[in-house]
Design a protein around this motif. Sequence first.
Motif, PDB file in Angstrom:
ATOM      1  N   PRO A   1     -39.157 -11.946 -35.160  1.00 32.97           N
ATOM      2  CA  PRO A   1     -40.208 -12.044 -34.135  1.00 32.97           C
ATOM      3  C   PRO A   1     -39.769 -11.570 -32.756  1.00 32.97           C
ATOM      4  N   THR A   2     -38.479 -11.686 -32.435  1.00 30.69           N
ATOM      5  CA  THR A   2     -38.029 -11.274 -31.096  1.00 30.69           C
ATOM      6  C   THR A   2     -38.015  -9.764 -30.939  1.00 30.69           C
ATOM      7  N   LEU A   3     -37.894  -9.039 -32.066  1.00 33.35           N
ATOM      8  CA  LEU A   3     -37.779  -7.577 -32.073  1.00 33.35           C
ATOM      9  C   LEU A   3     -36.530  -7.086 -31.349  1.00 33.35           C
ATOM     10  N   LEU A   4     -35.554  -7.948 -31.188  1.00 32.72           N
ATOM     11  CA  LEU A   4     -34.297  -7.597 -30.546  1.00 32.72           C
ATOM     12  C   LEU A   4     -33.201  -7.477 -31.598  1.00 32.72           C
ATOM     13  N   CYS A   5     -32.362  -6.462 -31.464  1.00 30.69           N
ATOM     14  CA  CYS A   5     -31.285  -6.225 -32.433  1.00 30.69           C
ATOM     15  C   CYS A   5     -30.012  -6.922 -31.966  1.00 30.69           C
ATOM     16  N   GLU A   6     -30.042  -8.217 -32.021  1.00 32.65           N
ATOM     17  CA  GLU A   6     -28.918  -9.036 -31.569  1.00 32.65           C
ATOM     18  C   GLU A   6     -28.512  -9.997 -32.674  1.00 32.65           C
ATOM     19  N   GLY A   7     -27.229 -10.341 -32.660  1.00 31.44           N
ATOM     20  CA  GLY A   7     -26.761 -11.366 -33.581  1.00 31.44           C
ATOM     21  C   GLY A   7     -26.225 -10.835 -34.890  1.00 31.44           C
ATOM     22  N   TRP A   8     -26.088  -9.507 -35.029  1.00 27.08           N
ATOM     23  CA  TRP A   8     -25.458  -8.976 -36.243  1.00 27.08           C
ATOM     24  C   TRP A   8     -24.594  -7.773 -35.882  1.00 27.08           C
ATOM     25  N   THR A   9     -23.841  -7.304 -36.860  1.00 24.44           N
ATOM     26  CA  THR A   9     -22.834  -6.262 -36.634  1.00 24.44           C
ATOM     27  C   THR A   9     -23.441  -4.987 -36.074  1.00 24.44           C
ATOM     28  N   GLN A  10     -22.862  -4.524 -34.987  1.00 22.61           N
ATOM     29  CA  GLN A  10     -23.215  -3.232 -34.404  1.00 22.61           C
ATOM     30  C   GLN A  10     -21.934  -2.540 -33.950  1.00 22.61           C
ATOM     31  N   LEU A  11     -21.952  -1.221 -33.979  1.00 19.53           N
ATOM     32  CA  LEU A  11     -20.826  -0.456 -33.439  1.00 19.53           C
ATOM     33  C   LEU A  11     -21.059  -0.053 -31.992  1.00 19.53           C
ATOM     34  N   GLY A  12     -22.296  -0.227 -31.517  1.00 23.17           N
ATOM     35  CA  GLY A  12     -22.599  -0.042 -30.104  1.00 23.17           C
ATOM     36  C   GLY A  12     -22.262   1.342 -29.588  1.00 23.17           C
ATOM     37  N   ASP A  13     -21.786   1.379 -28.357  1.00 24.87           N
ATOM     38  CA  ASP A  13     -21.424   2.653 -27.725  1.00 24.87           C
ATOM     39  C   ASP A  13     -19.988   3.002 -28.100  1.00 24.87           C
ATOM     40  N   TRP A  14     -19.817   3.309 -29.349  1.00 27.38           N
ATOM     41  CA  TRP A  14     -18.502   3.560 -29.962  1.00 27.38           C
ATOM     42  C   TRP A  14     -17.694   4.551 -29.150  1.00 27.38           C
ATOM     43  N   LEU A  15     -16.420   4.211 -28.921  1.00 24.83           N
ATOM     44  CA  LEU A  15     -15.483   5.057 -28.185  1.00 24.83           C
ATOM     45  C   LEU A  15     -15.860   5.264 -26.725  1.00 24.83           C
ATOM     46  N   ASP A  16     -16.494   4.264 -26.135  1.00 26.06           N
ATOM     47  CA  ASP A  16     -16.564   4.173 -24.673  1.00 26.06           C
ATOM     48  C   ASP A  16     -15.136   4.325 -24.152  1.00 26.06           C
ATOM     49  N   PRO A  17     -14.902   5.190 -23.168  1.00 27.09           N
ATOM     50  CA  PRO A  17     -13.520   5.411 -22.722  1.00 27.09           C
ATOM     51  C   PRO A  17     -12.842   4.162 -22.159  1.00 27.09           C
ATOM     52  N   ALA A  18     -13.645   3.151 -21.809  1.00 25.65           N
ATOM     53  CA  ALA A  18     -13.052   1.920 -21.310  1.00 25.65           C
ATOM     54  C   ALA A  18     -12.590   0.996 -22.427  1.00 25.65           C
ATOM     55  N   ALA A  19     -12.966   1.300 -23.679  1.00 25.11           N
ATOM     56  CA  ALA A  19     -12.592   0.448 -24.798  1.00 25.11           C
ATOM     57  C   ALA A  19     -11.099   0.579 -25.083  1.00 25.11           C
ATOM     58  N   PRO A  20     -10.458  -0.511 -25.516  1.00 26.38           N
ATOM     59  CA  PRO A  20      -9.032  -0.429 -25.870  1.00 26.38           C
ATOM     60  C   PRO A  20      -8.810   0.562 -27.016  1.00 26.38           C
ATOM     61  N   PRO A  21      -7.635   1.207 -27.061  1.00 27.09           N
ATOM     62  CA  PRO A  21      -7.386   2.214 -28.095  1.00 27.09           C
ATOM     63  C   PRO A  21      -7.627   1.731 -29.514  1.00 27.09           C
ATOM     64  N   GLU A  22      -7.288   0.456 -29.803  1.00 36.27           N
ATOM     65  CA  GLU A  22      -7.442  -0.047 -31.161  1.00 36.27           C
ATOM     66  C   GLU A  22      -8.753  -0.807 -31.372  1.00 36.27           C
ATOM     67  N   SER A  23      -9.623  -0.850 -30.348  1.00 39.76           N
ATOM     68  CA  SER A  23     -10.904  -1.545 -30.489  1.00 39.76           C
ATOM     69  C   SER A  23     -12.019  -0.664 -29.935  1.00 39.76           C
ATOM     70  N   PRO A  24     -12.351   0.422 -30.625  1.00 42.17           N
ATOM     71  CA  PRO A  24     -13.293   1.399 -30.081  1.00 42.17           C
ATOM     72  C   PRO A  24     -14.718   0.876 -29.940  1.00 42.17           C
ATOM     73  N   PHE A  25     -15.021  -0.266 -30.553  1.00 46.40           N
ATOM     74  CA  PHE A  25     -16.381  -0.823 -30.461  1.00 46.40           C
ATOM     75  C   PHE A  25     -16.535  -1.746 -29.256  1.00 46.40           C
ATOM     76  N   GLU A  26     -15.460  -2.040 -28.533  1.00 44.21           N
ATOM     77  CA  GLU A  26     -15.526  -2.935 -27.380  1.00 44.21           C
ATOM     78  C   GLU A  26     -15.987  -2.155 -26.146  1.00 44.21           C
ATOM     79  N   ALA A  27     -17.240  -1.740 -26.176  1.00 39.50           N
ATOM     80  CA  ALA A  27     -17.799  -0.940 -25.093  1.00 39.50           C
ATOM     81  C   ALA A  27     -18.302  -1.822 -23.973  1.00 39.50           C
ATOM     82  N   THR A  28     -18.544  -1.208 -22.835  1.00 38.51           N
ATOM     83  CA  THR A  28     -19.035  -1.958 -21.674  1.00 38.51           C
ATOM     84  C   THR A  28     -20.543  -2.147 -21.716  1.00 38.51           C
ATOM     85  N   THR A  29     -21.225  -1.482 -22.619  1.00 38.29           N
ATOM     86  CA  THR A  29     -22.668  -1.650 -22.777  1.00 38.29           C
ATOM     87  C   THR A  29     -22.938  -2.606 -23.928  1.00 38.29           C
TER      88      THR A  29
END
Length: 864
Positions: A572-600
């Motif tokens: 009902p919320t129509l929001l894609c939250e609460g499950w696995t996402q890769l997000g903004d993969w390879l955001d340059p701010a992400a740690p080398p071994e955690s490419p999914f840890e983006a700032t967005t």
Amino acid sequence: MSATITRVRFEHHENARLGIEEARPRISWQLGEAPEGFVQTAAHVEVSLGVPGMETDTSLHVLRGEAQVLVPWPARPLVSRERATVRVQVQGPDGWGPWSEPASVEAGLLEPGDWVAGLVGPAWDEEPGTLRRPGRVRTEFVLPPDLVSARLYLSGHGLVEAEINGRRVGDEEFTPGWTSYSHRLRYAAFDVTNLLEAGQNAIGVWLADGWWRGRIGFEGGVWDYYGTDLSALVQLEAVTADGIRHTICSDKNWQAGFGPILTASLYDGETFDARLHDPAWSRPGWDLDGWTPARTTALVASVLVAPTGPPVRCIEELVPVSVEDKGEGRWLLDFGQNHSGRLRLRATGPAGHVITVRHAEVLQAGEIYTRTLREAAATDVLVLGGKELEWEPRFTIHGYRYAEVSGWQGALEPGDVVSRVLHSDMERTGWFRCSDPELERLHENVLWSLRSNFVDIPTDCPQRDERLGWTGDIQVFTATAAFLYNVTGMLSSWLRDLALQQQKIGTVPFYVPWIPLGGWAQLPPDPVAVWDDVAVLTPDVLYQRTGDLQLLHRQYPSARSYVEQVAAKAGPTLLCEGWTQLGDWLDPAAPPESPFEATTEPGLVATAYFAYSARRLAAVASLLGEDDDAARYTDLAEKVVAAFVTRYLTDEGRATSDTQTAYALISAFDLYPNMQSRQAGADRLAQLVREAGGRISTGFAGTPVVTDALTRDGHLTEAYLMVQATGYPSWLYSITMGATTIWERWDSMLADGTVNPGDMTSFNHYALGAVADWMHRVVAGLEAADTAYRRIRFAPRPGGTLTSAGATHRTPYGVARIDWTLEDGALRTTVVVPVGARGIVELPGAEPVEVGHGIHEFAQEYVP
């Protein structure tokens, strides 16, 4: 004078093709010379049908109207083995023009009952899950005289390469390619008429592991995923002048034995012992000492399909730009260009002497650097036979710029080592040029990364233990790829596998074909944005560029299933939250071994994509006449946008993630609720870019859209600031570091010249090169204003330090071109519109002008 026809094509096949799967192949033609104002009003299509070498049945069809792209087949359907030769003539205001040159196409084996061959392969026991020595199979047969034509239909489990009477069949590599084998196993068709003789003949087939049973994937990969056997499927059909078809097929009469290939692995390379090779092995009368009857296995013929895209071939050869003697028979070669391929050696030496070749993308401390290959050995070994020979591996491929050759005897002379560039033999369709050499090099890098990774399927990288058809990479890159090459036939095949595996698994796989690997062995049960959106967005882009409505129709259930899955999970919320996402993969701010840890926020990225895919699906449904679905998905998209605005946007137009990616997605996907919010968000994005000095802070999600977002909202200056920035992270940073392809990470190589310590570091990924689509459309100013470039928009947007730019694209209607220059405050623009299309010229500060085919020149005062 009426129009001449320069080209007749069938479906998305590159050239006249043998063994197509379409019984009713759609026809396209391009018009050459035509008088000003010419409009096609009708076409004659002459179709001659018949088995090659036999009498034909000719019919003439009159088609009314302007259609000339993917025109429905006008004649009766082709039957198996039937050849069609087509000529086209078009009518304009001045009458009928000349006939085209004839173009031919030939049907393959269209019915399962056409196949009488079985699978044949070695019968010996082998230890599974290891590198095993591949075998070969062969047979001999007798043919009568008066041969008219002959076709070889070839497939197998693993990779196969055939020889007849000592000569190689065709020039394709890696037959039958990689598909979801349990659903679809491709076969290739060859004209072998000139290889056969009256009387005794022989055919032999080399076998290798390939994707069938070889090691595939990362973290150790998987072995024997599709099976443990190696086998060939061979059906040779020879027709004599009396009309009799003589069929030689793989059956119990075949023999199996070892050859000179000791191991053959796509990742690890090939070992070849020339002492064990007799070139006469595929000629009649060869001694079969040590060979045994082949194992025969029945095949479910319903899985066999003909190719829709081109095969892999050697496209060009590269010679070293530098050769360094490292001493003791070891040489370091630089080919000047990162690419996919393998080396051809011309070597001599005593029998048993070993030459070893290793491959790498980069150097460290003056030596090849192989850590980034992970567990791919990428090593070829040649054991000499005592005579000079020319040798190239058959069943492996590497990604490299540098090669180390060790064990070489004497000097390494020019021509001794050549690199053979291998990839799918697609037609080049797009070119870009500009006054900035670094931007031109960036575009060239995009081109080479595409070439390196379009190897039967669209892979992520060509060098390490991966080379998988990752869905996110091609989703963001499809528009760029479709401009540069005719990729539709190849991607159409890949999308079929995607839909079949999605149906079986219940979700869109991360990569296609799907195999369970390491930590990815279990697919997340939930949809993953950016990656899974490929089911909607890639067919949509291909349709926009080619007009292929059949492709949209075929992929529609897959696209619909995906959006429905997202809607059900979002609830009902129509929001894609609460499950696995890769997000903004390879955001340059992400740690080398955690490419999914983006700032967005991953939820922001996923919900934005949900809204966009729902909108595009609604548009597709409307095109297909699915009116109820079109209304449903239009309503769904509006509701998702409303939910997105409430959750991720403030009243002042600020995003909850104050990042370049957030604002780029919101703008590019039209998620702002009003113009005031849009302007505020656009201004904030521009501010972030200025504050960063043009440095980029986007990953897979934001990179393809950030320059478009800036451009469309009045911040062209900042868009150019980004694409011409050279500091890390930026597109041109890699150029300053000597890159010749697009990197996986913005800092695959660090500023000190060392390689990024991350395990996932490649120097040949195309995803971040999706900016080239913006370069084509905005910098040069050439894009489709209507489906299949029926109308072409010429809208250059000069900026940055550029004084000129241009692009050329081979559209379905013919070649379109634009070139512009800035000089002494004047903008001079030349556009070329192909016959059958219209152009819309939108120059800065001027009203749009519509033009017909031909060359058009414009000059005007330019104020930045």
